[in-house]
Design a protein around this motif. Structure first.
Motif, mmCIF file in Angstrom:
data_model
loop_
_atom_site.group_PDB
_atom_site.id
_atom_site.type_symbol
_atom_site.label_atom_id
_atom_site.label_comp_id
_atom_site.label_asym_id
_atom_site.label_seq_id
_atom_site.Cartn_x
_atom_site.Cartn_y
_atom_site.Cartn_z
ATOM 1 N N GLN A 188 0.937 -1.199 0.062
ATOM 2 C CA GLN A 188 0.055 0.036 0.177
ATOM 3 C C GLN A 188 0.957 1.480 0.062
ATOM 4 O OE1 GLN A 188 -2.323 0.067 3.429
ATOM 5 N NE2 GLN A 188 -4.126 1.324 2.422
ATOM 6 N N LEU A 191 -2.040 5.852 2.347
ATOM 7 C CA LEU A 191 -3.151 5.183 3.122
ATOM 8 C C LEU A 191 -4.460 5.510 2.611
ATOM 9 C CD1 LEU A 191 -1.811 6.609 6.492
ATOM 10 C CD2 LEU A 191 -1.822 4.150 5.713
ATOM 11 N N ASP A 192 -5.335 4.436 2.733
ATOM 12 C CA ASP A 192 -6.758 4.528 1.975
ATOM 13 C C ASP A 192 -7.650 5.203 2.930
ATOM 14 O OD1 ASP A 192 -8.836 4.171 0.628
ATOM 15 O OD2 ASP A 192 -8.959 2.013 0.770
ATOM 16 N N LEU A 193 -7.527 6.679 2.679
ATOM 17 C CA LEU A 193 -8.587 7.380 3.590
ATOM 18 C C LEU A 193 -9.976 7.912 3.023
ATOM 19 C CD1 LEU A 193 -5.829 9.818 4.682
ATOM 20 C CD2 LEU A 193 -6.776 8.103 6.324
#
Lengths: 195, 248
Positions: A188, A191-193
């Motif tokens: 990743q 960050l998958d926000l």
């Protein structure tokens, strides 16, 4: 000892009367010949019907033989029939049946877990239709029932044996998902926000 | 009564999720969790709006997705510098397996359509060779004629009798009359125990037995008699209840 011609002729008559898949064992013992010899005659008959392009063909289902109409004639046959309601399996039934067919022997729990939804009712329906049956019990906790497909299933899907099921590799190719080449691709990066 | 309604033809939570992922043109190996979770929850809301009872399995996956979303927010580098496994792996594996069987289902459906083009014929009626043939087949024609003659004879005889005497209706005893008769007998017995058969008429037949029985039941209900039977098919003992009747 009846001649080969007589035996084959007798087998042909038996196939006609029997309608359902006829076990080579039964036919062989009726004519007092070895099972392998009888199987050879059935294969010959099958070949003769194919070569002559007959409207009736002989198909093999798990060591049993059956008269069927040639599939090429289906449309002609249909045109002399009043429209018949086709009984189809539901999507759920097909999913469960596929899981049982390819993973057998399989427990209800395993089916549920693959589908993510309870399959009890569907499994019951398939059992009632005779497509699926109880094949004993698993050694897992609770000794759950193991399910497998039946000869009715083979007949219904025109399969000589389970080996004739559409190959699982072909399907894999059809999945157009591309697996990442290396673990690095999976890392990743941000960050998958969300939005 | 319960009935099934199919909505948007989602066979289950995985089916819905796979649809959403494909629709968003995501790679199943690289699911954008927060985006897909939002869509998934929206879809469930829509199902609720349409008054569909959302199955528990849909909610379980919703919870899984939300958990996954929160885990995606955390860095996955361990203290020693190695990386933890992608939290999405398990879900991806499950979805892949589900998708695989969904495709296999389509494949066997095609196979079934093909098989349906080969027709078979039902088995010939083998009953005459295998099972018991019907009874009339076993009877030879002379026996059959004899039986028919006997029937005609009886019928004629009956008609002759009716012609001579006219038809006679049997007088049928009513429950009320029977109750009276039973009461008289019980009173005469003066407290002695009587048995069921003591109340039956000679040659009364089945009808009399039924009327007697019904009458007795009624008397028990009204408290005029008490009965005792030790076991099935044993004599029924009947006792009169004087006091109750005088109270009436």
């Amino acid at each position: 000892m009846p001649s080969k011609k007589t035996i084959k002729s007798a087998f042909e008559s038996m196939l006609f009367v029997w309608g359902e898949p006829l076990d080579v064992k039964i036919a062989a013992s009726a004519m007092n010949v070895e099972k392998t010899e009888a199987a050879g005659y059935f294969k010959e008959l099958q070949q003769e019907y194919d070569e002559q392009g007959r409207g009736i063909r002989i198909r093999e289902i798990n060591g049993k033989y059956q008269f069927v109409t040639a599939e090429d004639n289906f449309d002609y046959i249909r045109s002399i029939c009043t429209p018949v309601h086709e009984r189809r399996l539901t999507q759920a039934a097909l999913e469960v049946l596929a899981i049982v067919a390819y993973k057998q022997p399989v427990t209800k729990g395993e089916i549920d877990s693959i589908r993510g939804v309870k399959s009890e009712r569907v499994l019951e329906g398939l059992t009632k239709k005779g497509l699926v049956e109880d094949k004993g019990r698993s050694d897992q906790i609770g000794r759950p029932i193991l399910y497998g497909t039946t000869d009715v299933f083979l007949t219904h899907f025109d399969l000589k044996t389970l080996k004739e099921l559409p190959a699982i590799e072909d399907i894999e190719d059809a999945l157009q998902y591309t697996e990442p080449q290396s673990a690095a691709d999976l890392r990743q990066t941000s960050l998958d926000l969300g939005q | 009564m319960s009935y099934k309604i199919k909505l948007n033809i989602f066979e289950g939570p995985f089916d819905l999720l796979v649809y959403l992922i494909e629709n968003a043109e995501m790679n199943i190996y690289d699911i954008r969790v927060s985006e897909i979770t939002e869509q998934y929850l929206k879809q469930i809301e829509r199902m609720k709006e349409h008054d569909v009872v959302v199955g528990a399995e849909f909610l379980i996956l919703a919870a899984t997705l939300i958990e996954l979303k929160s885990r995606m927010l955390l860095p996955r580098i361990k203290v020693d510098g190695t990386e933890e496994e992608d939290p999405r792996t398990e879900l991806t594996q499950k979805l892949l397996e589900y998708t695989r069987f969904k495709r296999l289902a389509a494949a066997i459906e095609e196979q079934m359509d093909y098989a349906a083009m080969k027709l078979t014929k039902p088995q010939e009626d083998l009953q005459p060779f295998t099972g018991e043939p019907d009874e009339y087949l076993k009877m030879d024609i002379d026996q059959f004629i004899a039986a028919f003659k006997a029937f005609i004879y009886r019928r004629q005889k009956n008609e002759e009798m009716v012609a001579i005497r006219g038809s006679i209706e049997r007088e049928k005893m009513t429950v009320a009359a029977k109750k009276g008769a039973i009461r008289r007998l019980l009173r005469k017995a003066k407290g002695k125990i009587l048995h069921f058969r003591d109340f039956l008429l000679p040659n009364g037949g089945r009808y009399d037995k039924v009327v007697t029985f019904v009458s007795l039941l009624e008397m028990i209900k009204q408290g005029f008699a008490s009965v005792k039977q030790d076991g099935n098919f044993q004599d029924i003992e009947i006792r009169y209840k004087e006091s109750e009747e005088s109270a009436q």
